[in-house]
Design a protein around this motif. Structure first.
Motif, PDB file in Angstrom:
ATOM      1  N   THR A 318       0.902  -1.134   0.077  1.00 24.58           N
ATOM      2  CA  THR A 318       0.001   0.072  -0.034  1.00 24.58           C
ATOM      3  C   THR A 318       0.667   1.225   0.118  1.00 24.58           C
ATOM      4  N   ILE A 319       1.969   1.346   0.917  1.00 26.46           N
ATOM      5  CA  ILE A 319       2.808   2.524   0.998  1.00 26.46           C
ATOM      6  C   ILE A 319       3.502   3.023  -0.351  1.00 26.46           C
ATOM      7  N   GLY A 320       4.085   1.602  -0.923  1.00 26.62           N
ATOM      8  CA  GLY A 320       4.674   1.630  -2.062  1.00 26.62           C
ATOM      9  C   GLY A 320       3.821   2.244  -3.253  1.00 26.62           C
ATOM     10  N   ILE A 321       2.702   1.764  -3.210  1.00 28.99           N
ATOM     11  CA  ILE A 321       1.615   1.934  -4.553  1.00 28.99           C
ATOM     12  C   ILE A 321       1.228   3.780  -4.510  1.00 28.99           C
ATOM     13  N   ILE A 391      -6.995  -1.216  -2.843  1.00 29.89           N
ATOM     14  CA  ILE A 391      -7.139  -0.290  -1.749  1.00 29.89           C
ATOM     15  C   ILE A 391      -6.246   0.939  -2.003  1.00 29.89           C
ATOM     16  N   ALA A 392      -5.229   0.750  -2.142  1.00 27.99           N
ATOM     17  CA  ALA A 392      -4.008   1.758  -2.265  1.00 27.99           C
ATOM     18  C   ALA A 392      -4.296   2.536  -3.765  1.00 27.99           C
ATOM     19  N   ILE A 393      -4.522   1.796  -4.594  1.00 29.15           N
ATOM     20  CA  ILE A 393      -4.785   2.260  -5.965  1.00 29.15           C
ATOM     21  C   ILE A 393      -5.853   3.425  -6.023  1.00 29.15           C
ATOM     22  N   MET A 394      -6.961   2.872  -5.188  1.00 30.12           N
ATOM     23  CA  MET A 394      -8.124   3.819  -5.141  1.00 30.12           C
ATOM     24  C   MET A 394      -7.687   5.090  -4.207  1.00 30.12           C
TER      25      MET A 394
END
Length: 443
Positions: A318-321, A391-394
């Motif tokens: 998540t953090i990386g994306i 979740i990260a993308i959105m």
């Protein structure tokens, strides 16, 4: 851009159909449908009826001997999204043959920005997750830009922004999609079956030969493509799917065989430009059906309450994306263009300012459709990292769109104050003189 619209006989309700299709061709409408579909999926996937959503997404149907017994979600990702990639392929070919990618002088800046805007987010992601090698498979997730979503936001907030800025974003996003397609074909293809791949190549050649020989007939008869070319295209898609190569690549391959007029000034070029005709006809199908359905089945993630959100927020994926899309994208685009102007004689279009490019760089951090697709290809089925990546993308796409809107709205107000002079073009270079004025302090 204008299109030649083939007139068809009227039937009851045809006027309503034409109004709906015209509406779906608007960039802002396509982006809005994409967002609505994603929100609906998230709400349903986290409601008491979530089991019904996942049962629908995982429902399988098709014909197994042809490797086509797929889940509904897989049909959306592999099948419907091929329509979106077909439109991307048409845009790519038109830009290469007759558009901004035809001339090196106009293409070099956005093309450089696109490559740098892919490389830097990937490096940011790798830097974040390097301690866990198993997570490196997701390096390509933050590299993609959602052209439909980004252009929709630009259309909503940039009514008075200079035209070259929109061309810069379109060219950057189109090249970005081409890079993403290459990444999927090279890095996310496992075992390849040669025979189905060979049959696919033959079918693509047949598709292209028919499209070239019958270009005038297809341009006059709107139903011709559905009756003649669609079955060949579907067969090509099916064989590519059976070969092991991701089937969305079929859309691009087929689009590249569609004839494009080399010049807008050629006699009869407009009537014979089949790529433009196809783009006009199929865009409502892509924007109104294919992409929203894909987003609906790809974005449905069960968050799992506070614990799920906490897990996602602390997951290096998540953090990386988020860091790759929100920070890496604009940083890569600005650094790429800056280095190009420093080491070569290439200069920015007179209408562009660095702050405008920063806004577009943030806008390029909206990585929705293709990023969701790569997320599904990056990790094993059922992995929690896949859900966290979605979740990260959105979250990153929302944050990037808000930040970009803040920057571009300020710039739009500045250009709006100069709107009274926007038609003045004394030097005849098709760039309003107001956009060629030396920038003021901080611009």
């Amino acid at each position: 851009m204008t299109h030649d619209i083939v007139r068809t006989p009227s039937w009851p309700g045809s006027a309503e159909v034409q109004r709906v299709t015209a509406l779906l061709r608007r960039e802002s409408v396509g982006g809005l449908l994409l967002v609505v579909a994603a929100i609906a999926a998230i709400v349903w996937a986290n409601s008491p009826a979530s089991a019904a959503y996942f049962a629908l997404r995982d429902l399988r149907f098709g014909y197994e001997p042809w490797h086509l017994e797929l889940s509904v979600g897989a049909w959306a990702a592999d099948g419907l999204l091929a329509v979106f990639f077909f439109l991307v392929g048409l845009e790519l070919k038109r830009e290469i043959v007759a558009g901004s990618l035809r001339r090196r002088s106009t293409a070099v800046v956005p093309v450089t920005a696109a490559f740098a805007g892919v490389a830097v987010p990937a490096l940011v992601y790798v830097a974040v997750v390097h301690a866990q090698p198993s997570l490196l498979a997701g390096w390509a997730i933050p590299t993609a830009t959602d052209i439909a979503f980004a252009v929709a936001v630009l259309a909503l907030v940039g009514s008075h922004l200079p035209g070259p800025l929109r061309i810069f974003l379109l060219t950057l996003a189109v090249v970005d999609d081409l890079i993403a397609i290459a990444i999927i074909a090279i890095f996310y293809t496992s075992d390849i079956s040669v025979l189905p791949l060979a049959v696919f190549a033959v079918l693509v050649a047949i598709y292209g030969a028919i499209a070239h020989r019958g270009r005038a007939w297809f341009a006059r008869h709107a139903c011709g493509a559905w009756v003649v070319l669609l079955p060949i295209g579907f067969a090509a898609w099916a064989f590519l799917h059976a070969s092991g190569v991701h089937a969305t690549i079929a859309g691009v391959a087929l689009a590249f065989t569609v004839p494009v007029a080399a010049s807008r000034r050629q006699p009869q070029a407009r009537g014979m430009d089949l790529a433009e005709q196809f783009e006009h006809r199929f865009r409502p199908l892509s924007a109104g059906v294919a992409v929203p359905i894909f987003a609906f089945f790809a974005a449905g993630v069960s968050v799992g309450g506070g614990d799920g959100l906490l897990r996602a927020a602390t997951d290096p994926v998540t953090i990386g994306i988020v860091a790759g899309l929100v920070l890496g994208k604009p940083l890569g685009i600005l650094l790429g263009v800056r280095l190009l102007t420093l080491v070569t004689r290439v200069r920015l279009d007179p209408a562009l300012r660095w702050i405008d490019l920063a806004g577009v760089g943030l806008l390029a951090g909206i990585g929705f459709t293709v990023s969701l697709l790569i997320a599904e290809l990056s990790f094993p089925g059922g992995s929690a990292h896949t859900d966290d990546a979605k979740i990260a993308i959105m979250a990153a796409s929302l944050l990037a769109s808000v930040l970009a809107s803040c920057v571009l709205l300020v710039r739009n107000r500045r250009y709006k104050r100069l709107a009274l002079d926007e038609e003045v073009d004394a030097d005849g270079d098709d760039v309003p003189d107001v956009y060629q004025q030396p920038p003021g302090p901080g611009l």
